[in-house]
Design a protein around this motif. Structure first.
Motif, PDB file in Angstrom:
ATOM      1  N   LEU A   1       0.827  -1.196   0.000  1.00 49.19           N
ATOM      2  CA  LEU A   1       0.000   0.000   0.000  1.00 49.19           C
ATOM      3  C   LEU A   1       0.866   1.252   0.000  1.00 49.19           C
ATOM      4  O   LEU A   1       1.878   1.321   0.696  1.00 49.19           O
ATOM      5  N   ILE A   2       0.441   2.230  -0.777  1.00 53.20           N
ATOM      6  CA  ILE A   2       1.076   3.547  -0.771  1.00 53.20           C
ATOM      7  C   ILE A   2       0.014   4.544  -0.323  1.00 53.20           C
ATOM      8  O   ILE A   2      -1.079   4.613  -0.917  1.00 53.20           O
ATOM      9  N   LEU A   3       0.292   5.293   0.726  1.00 51.13           N
ATOM     10  CA  LEU A   3      -0.680   6.244   1.277  1.00 51.13           C
ATOM     11  C   LEU A   3      -0.213   7.667   0.998  1.00 51.13           C
ATOM     12  O   LEU A   3       0.955   8.005   1.203  1.00 51.13           O
ATOM     13  N   ASN A   4      -1.131   8.494   0.557  1.00 47.20           N
ATOM     14  CA  ASN A   4      -0.843   9.900   0.265  1.00 47.20           C
ATOM     15  C   ASN A   4      -1.047  10.727   1.535  1.00 47.20           C
ATOM     16  O   ASN A   4      -2.174  10.888   2.003  1.00 47.20           O
ATOM     17  N   LEU A   5       0.048  11.256   2.077  1.00 46.88           N
ATOM     18  CA  LEU A   5      -0.034  12.065   3.290  1.00 46.88           C
ATOM     19  C   LEU A   5      -0.023  13.560   2.994  1.00 46.88           C
ATOM     20  O   LEU A   5       0.292  14.362   3.876  1.00 46.88           O
ATOM     21  N   SER A   6      -0.364  13.931   1.764  1.00 44.72           N
ATOM     22  CA  SER A   6      -0.345  15.354   1.415  1.00 44.72           C
ATOM     23  C   SER A   6      -1.665  15.871   0.864  1.00 44.72           C
ATOM     24  O   SER A   6      -1.832  17.081   0.736  1.00 44.72           O
ATOM     25  N   SER A   7      -2.591  14.984   0.498  1.00 43.09           N
ATOM     26  CA  SER A   7      -3.874  15.419  -0.063  1.00 43.09           C
ATOM     27  C   SER A   7      -4.995  15.239   0.950  1.00 43.09           C
ATOM     28  O   SER A   7      -5.008  14.251   1.694  1.00 43.09           O
ATOM     29  N   GLY A   8      -5.936  16.172   0.934  1.00 38.22           N
ATOM     30  CA  GLY A   8      -7.071  16.070   1.846  1.00 38.22           C
ATOM     31  C   GLY A   8      -6.931  17.007   3.029  1.00 38.22           C
ATOM     32  O   GLY A   8      -5.949  17.745   3.167  1.00 38.22           O
ATOM     33  N   THR A   9      -7.923  16.965   3.895  1.00 33.93           N
ATOM     34  CA  THR A   9      -7.906  17.824   5.082  1.00 33.93           C
ATOM     35  C   THR A   9      -6.820  17.357   6.056  1.00 33.93           C
ATOM     36  O   THR A   9      -6.377  16.203   6.004  1.00 33.93           O
ATOM     37  N   PRO A  10      -6.375  18.211   6.962  1.00 33.15           N
ATOM     38  CA  PRO A  10      -5.386  17.796   7.968  1.00 33.15           C
ATOM     39  C   PRO A  10      -5.850  16.578   8.766  1.00 33.15           C
ATOM     40  O   PRO A  10      -5.027  15.751   9.167  1.00 33.15           O
ATOM     41  N   GLN A  11      -7.169  16.466   8.981  1.00 31.95           N
ATOM     42  CA  GLN A  11      -7.690  15.331   9.750  1.00 31.95           C
ATOM     43  C   GLN A  11      -7.546  14.018   8.969  1.00 31.95           C
ATOM     44  O   GLN A  11      -7.242  12.980   9.548  1.00 31.95           O
ATOM     45  N   ILE A  12      -7.760  14.059   7.648  1.00 33.27           N
ATOM     46  CA  ILE A  12      -7.566  12.866   6.812  1.00 33.27           C
ATOM     47  C   ILE A  12      -6.092  12.470   6.819  1.00 33.27           C
ATOM     48  O   ILE A  12      -5.744  11.300   7.001  1.00 33.27           O
ATOM     49  N   ILE A  13      -5.231  13.451   6.654  1.00 38.55           N
ATOM     50  CA  ILE A  13      -3.794  13.184   6.624  1.00 38.55           C
ATOM     51  C   ILE A  13      -3.319  12.636   7.965  1.00 38.55           C
ATOM     52  O   ILE A  13      -2.552  11.667   8.024  1.00 38.55           O
TER      53      ILE A  13
END
Length: 429
Positions: free
Chosen positions: A99-111
């Motif tokens: 799995l590769i997770l995107n830690l830069s897109s979305g709201t701060p809570q999603i990240i």
């Protein structure tokens, strides 16, 4: 297979003439599968995002639109995003998936939720951040003139007595405890009571709940663990207006049901036969007193019973039919044979019990050989003979035989779920 999971943010797919995070990670890592998680607000970007992904030269990923759409009213709630994103990651995780997770897109809570999930769960993951092209924030701070500053204050709608309070209290005062509670809830939902107990009996667990709540949680867990460790009858079942035999049979059935949910196939096979034999033995003893006697604690047919000779004759005839014609003289059925599932079934046939009951017992006969191989020969389970569908059929048939023999109400079968719900409610506080 590389599986890229990403929320869709406000700057995706392209910002300031450069890749935004989602597109840049896809371009760099080229995962075979891309799972896009949209919020209600970002759904308008769906066609644009897919067009951007497919514009990467010599790259044709499978793009999956996750069925869960994040609500606009929830994307800024960490607890909710942790729960939802956890469900999504679990759905796409697999032994052969990276799995590769995107830690830069979305709201701060999603990240933040993705960051926490990556840290505390044993997934095969890479969590990727993407720096902006100028290695700074996406939106630079531009100093305001004195007139602009005054306009900010004048146009601030919250600068009044009856302003709307938009603050949201974080119910979990300590982030670490919040994560532990979530982990415990996932263990409970997987029926891993021993793992939960090991955590909540530790000294450092005292801060998770109030003393009263923690004591109640420990009592429930100790009770549940003892069922699987020692085959004790669950305290909840002890309260039911049933005979001791009925309580024991119900307790054993529910234990088997949980073992099946855990995927412990060998235990299900071994214990299912034991339970059927226990139920049938008690049924025959109740309806035909003194037919069964015991030698060295093993059940045998009583030679003194009036039906003994007729039953032996019936068993002998059936036993000879099962022998190969080419093996010469056929053996006689031994009157001293220890009673088992097959013999109990033949006794019920002799007494002409209901065809529905006899037919239900036929479910266990094909599994008997596989069960013996597992129990006595340490053999591997044949997945063609014993699959999830067959196991569920076994559980359903066990319940039918149990209720056909004993007066056990349907409501009594929900005690584990009731206790699970109580523990889950305690750990949500």
């Amino acid at each position: 297979m590389k599986v890229f999971i990403s929320a869709v943010g406000t700057t995706d797919p392209i910002s300031n003439n450069r890749d935004a995070a989602l597109l840049h990670i896809a371009r760099t890592y080229r995962p075979e599968q891309i799972v896009l998680v949209y919020s209600e607000e970002m759904l308008i970007k769906r066609d644009l995002i897919e067009k951007a992904l497919l514009s990467i030269e010599d790259y044709h990923p499978e793009v999956i639109i996750e069925s869960i759409v994040l609500k606009n009213t929830e994307v800024y709630l960490f607890d909710r995003m942790y729960e939802v994103m956890g469900q999504i990651i679990e759905k796409y995780s697999g032994a052969e998936h990276q799995l590769i997770l995107n830690l830069s897109s979305g709201t701060p809570q999603i990240i933040s939720a993705l960051f926490a999930l990556n840290r505390i769960n044993d997934y095969n993951t890479q969590a990727i951040q993407v720096a902006t092209p100028n290695k700074s924030a996406n939106r630079k701070y531009v100093p305001l003139s004195s007139e602009d500053e005054q306009r900010l204050f004048d146009e601030n709608e919250d600068n009044q007595k009856d302003y709307e309070d938009r603050t949201i209290k974080d119910e979990a005062e300590k982030f670490n405890q919040s994560l532990i509670k979530r982990y415990l809830r996932s263990l409970i939902e997987s029926y891993d009571y021993l793992a939960v107990e090991k955590i909540v009996i530790r000294r450092d667990s005292k801060g998770l709940l109030s003393n009263k709540q923690l004591a109640r949680l420990r009592i429930i867990l100790t009770d549940l663990v003892n069922v699987f460790k020692k085959q004790e009858v669950l305290s909840e079942i002890q309260k039911y207006p049933l005979s001791e035999v009925e309580k024991k049979a119900l307790n054993y059935f529910l234990m088997i049901e949980i073992l099946n949910k855990r995927g412990q196939v060998a235990d299900v096979l071994i214990k299912s036969k034991s339970l059927v034999e226990f139920i049938l033995e008690d049924r025959i003893k109740s309806n035909h007193p003194n037919l069964i006697t015991y030698k060295n604690k093993l059940p045998k047919l009583n030679k003194e019973h009036p039906d003994f000779k007729k039953i032996i004759g019936y068993l002998d005839s059936d036993y000879k039919k099962s022998q190969n014609e080419n093996e010469g003289k056929k053996e006689d059925f031994s009157p001293t044979t220890t009673l088992n599932l097959i013999i109990y079934t033949k006794i019920l046939e002799y007494y002409k019990y209901s065809p529905e009951l006899i037919k239900s017992l036929s479910v266990f006969i094909p599994l008997n050989h596989e069960r013996n191989k597992v129990a006595h020969g340490l053999s591997e389970i044949d997945s063609k003979l014993v699959n999830s569908k067959k196991l569920q059929q076994t559980i359903d048939t066990l319940r039918f035989i149990l209720q056909d023999t004993f007066e056990i109400d349907d409501s009594y079968f929900s005690c584990y779920q009731t206790l699970n719900n109580e523990m889950l409610d305690l750990l949500r506080q």
